[in-house]
Design an enzyme around this catalytic site. Structure first.
Site: not given
Lengths: 499, 499
Positions: B306, B336, B338, B347, B355, B416, B429, B432, B458, B465
């Site tokens: 966001c 990311r 990771e 992951r 979002e 989470d 996770e 969120n 947000c 996931r």
């Protein structure tokens, strides 16, 4: 390239496992024979390579002159094979090849500008010829470095002579349409707060109204193309490693236009602690420090959308009965470091495409391309009511490799779709459609069970380009839009107001 | 931080426009008065700053000792103001401040490891204290560099003492559910050719079957959340400039985990010609040459989704009656760098999120968060039938700035959502939901017409996931899936087969 009269002059040495004097007569025999047979093989009468002098001691020295039909470095490899056989009988081994001197003469009317090319020791222009002195050893000859250097120089000569030779040939043009707007669509979008410039060059944030229009374009593509033509969705990766661009050919020329992606050298937080501390104290991001802590680029951001999809098929053999494969991707952004001043949503550094990819036999590819052209025509004529045209152009994959002209096979190539922009009186490319021939199956080593030829095609539907074309001709007032779009858009969401 | 007993010792000089000896008595008066009044203001009884010695000649030298209530460098600024007034009467101007010596004493049980902090000349550990010697001048004092250095050191002391203090508190847990699968979902996806590894680290190519499932998740989100809760779609940018991360706070700590984006230094093709030639001759991409031709990073790839949306609102004042704003983005990838070994689709370095972003008064934000929690619960319980739980954790925006603990206001923070992974017996996770308080409106300077407080929330719905959680519990056989999903997926497309 076929017409260029290349000449080669090479002095090489075969290193021997022991002194070769005893084999002098045998070597003489091999060379006499080679000059008549293996060094002429494949060349027209009077052409080929010739050993013009030679000598045997601890090494076998050969001086070769040749034309383009049997290039001197190929002659050297042919000689090695013949000599290995005859020397083997005397238990003399060839331990390697050294190249003492290698000059290639390429005729051209004008010199090229100074170039820095690997394995080129010197390059001079004399009496209508480029004299290219190579500094190569055995591995370069084995891996065909001299041939690629020649191709490179000949391409440069041709491009100097003819320019990039970008092909453009009108295929079809719509009638003139009712134009409802004469302004610059980007300026109008900004004024109405439908878009706002992002934090980066050539990047926009799209508000709810224009997003609704972009998603309606997507819905039209789904209803009119994806479903009726039997497409299935995939998710193609959006960071593209060098290896993909080597296989797709983009590694030849993409550098000035791509966005490079670099990972951190390590994810260890203590390695980055002083940079975090620097920021926290000064509120400035220390770019010079960061530049030292990031790795070399692993590749770049999605440029052409389909190349990374080919990883899914790489090295595979496909059964014929699953063809034609029809898949599409709309999972993310494409990025180009674009030239020119501010061009609004017509030329963006970050943009969104629906990419269609179809794979099949040459007939299937050509046939599918025709079906797609019909569907596009239906959309642009009957739904969006655009003033547009189609042109047969230099294939996108050749243009993106820095090449001009057309593909060798006439079915292979790119159709650009262009829309008239009333405010600038120019035509803007808003999407394309390509028959890529065997380029991708070859590059990614994908084969067909039957052994038949495998081809592919792709088409990039640029959502912002559709929007730019549409708004430029029809404006932003939904009341002025053709009913086929208005009906699908329904209402434009009003989410924001500003004071 | 409030409990840390800081002590300050500063020797500074006010530079004068002419010798100040004639004003000595006036200065004495100002300092006597300051020691009683302005240097105590805001401090509890017995606290504050004190000028312990001083002198006037071409400059006014002051030696200040203080506690944390009136920090010595603030005392210096207060003195300047008072001195300017009195000296003005004698036409003596203060031309600047020099700091000769500035030592801050911070008590701590253990020394910190060696650090490189800007404007810190020396840092020693003695008798239970860190002695911090600053090398600052007037601009740093004006821009509050010493305060940020203190915050940084105190944070490091606390983090050394307590660790990152990651908060985790169970809010709700589902019943145990029927688990249909005990394998590693990624391995099963690979085996069935639903996914294949991409060309980059932590990147996958998604085939038609799994893409259908991901898009069905999207459809569920649309039907159960976006439409009933009144969301509208926007397109958020996906390359994020430093300026956005300065405002969002990510610039404090993002460095080890981000992918950096660098543009070419120029788009001029001749600048890149030797690199193109190098590739064409050797078929190797010359990374060392390229590294020298690309610019410093302009920022990086989308990390939290966001922040770049806030550019649309930056610097604006909003009318109250458009609240709560509810917008979402699903236009591209997040990235990311990771850690850890291969974790498959659990992951990933490149992944896809929907979002959600909502903006409104504190009450609206809290209320909307509750509604969203209900909708999520409905989806995970009644449609996907997951074994899952919710936990109240360190807010994502604090965690991503390298902070631990909880926000100061109890409504502000992150939930989470975690799913049980039968094959590893761990919880993962999978999305969120956050109440971000006034963080973003403050960072991007967005205000409300009424002057009331503006908050935002947000929620990032990670499609891969969701898939990892779902496949881990229910497997890849559609026959085993709960009817709410099966009904929406209908059939899984069979596009590819391989030999």
């Amino acid at each position: 390239m076929n017409e260029v009269k290349l000449r080669f002059h090479l002095i090489g040495r075969f290193k021997l496992s022991k002194n070769g004097a005893e084999a002098k007569d045998d070597v003489a025999g091999v060379i006499d024979d080679a000059n008549k047979n293996i060094l002429k093989k494949g060349a027209p009468e009077g052409g080929g390579a010739e050993v013009v002098s030679w000598n045997v001691d601890d090494t076998i020295m050969v001086e070769i002159k040749s034309d383009r039909y049997v290039r001197a470095h190929d002659a050297l490899l042919r000689l090695r094979k013949a000599l290995t056989r005859i020397l083997g009988k005397r238990r003399i081994g060839i331990r390697g090849i050294e190249v003492e001197k290698f000059i290639i003469t390429i005729p051209t009317e004008k010199p090229l500008r100074k170039l820095k090319i690997p394995f080129v020791k010197d390059m001079q222009y004399k009496n209508g010829n480029i004299l290219l002195e190579l500094d190569v050893a055995e591995p370069q000859i084995e891996s065909r470095v001299p041939d690629r250097i020649i191709t490179l120089i000949v391409d440069k000569i041709e491009s100097q002579k003819y320019g990039k030779k970008e092909h453009w040939e009108l295929l079809w043009e719509s009638k003139e349409k009712t134009l409802r707007f004469t302004g610059d669509p980007t300026q109008e979008l900004i004024k109405r707060r439908w878009i706002k410039h992002g934090s980066c060059r050539g990047q926009w944030i799209f508000g709810p109204q224009i997003t609704k229009v972009l998603r309606t374009f997507e819905q039209i593509v789904e209803e009119e193309i994806l479903r009726p033509l039997g497409y299935h969705e995939m998710v193609f990766p959006k960071v593209v490693a060098w290896d993909v661009w080597k296989r797709s050919g983009h590694a030849k020329a993409i550098y000035p236009e791509m966005y490079y992606v670099c990972p951190p050298k390590t994810r260890d937080e203590t390695y980055w602690e002083d940079i975090m501390d620097y920021y926290k104290v000064t509120l400035e991001v220390p770019l010079d420090m960061i530049k030292e802590r990031i790795d070399k680029p692993i590749g770049g951001l999605c440029y052409a959308q389909c190349p990374p999809a080919w990883g899914f098929l790489e090295g595979e053999t496909l059964p014929d009965d699953i063809l034609p494969i029809r898949v599409f991707d709309k999972s993310g952004t494409s990025h180009r470091y674009e030239s020119g001043g501010i061009r609004g949503i017509e030329r963006m550094d970050e943009f969104h495409r629906i990419e269609l990819l179809w794979i099949g036999t040459p007939e299937q590819i050509t046939e599918h391309s025709k079906k797609l052209q019909e569907r596009y025509k239906h959309i642009f004529e009957n739904i969006l009511d655009l003033q547009w045209r189609m042109a047969w152009v230099t294939p996108w994959f050749m243009a993106q490799e820095g090449l001009g002209g057309l593909a060798e096979k006439k079915e292979v190539g790119t159709i650009d779709y262009e829309a008239f922009m009333p405010y600038s009186k120019k035509w803007m490319e808003f999407q394309n459609l390509s028959n890529n021939g065997d380029k991708y199956p070859n590059g990614f080593n994908v084969k067909l069970q039957s052994g038949e030829e495998l081809w592919s095609g792709c088409s990039g539907i640029g959502l912002e380009r559709w929007a730019a074309a549409f708004f430029a001709q029809k404006g932003l007032d939904a009341g002025d839009w053709p009913s086929g779009l208005r009906r699908r858009v329904k209402t434009l969401p009003e989410v924001f107001r500003f004071l």
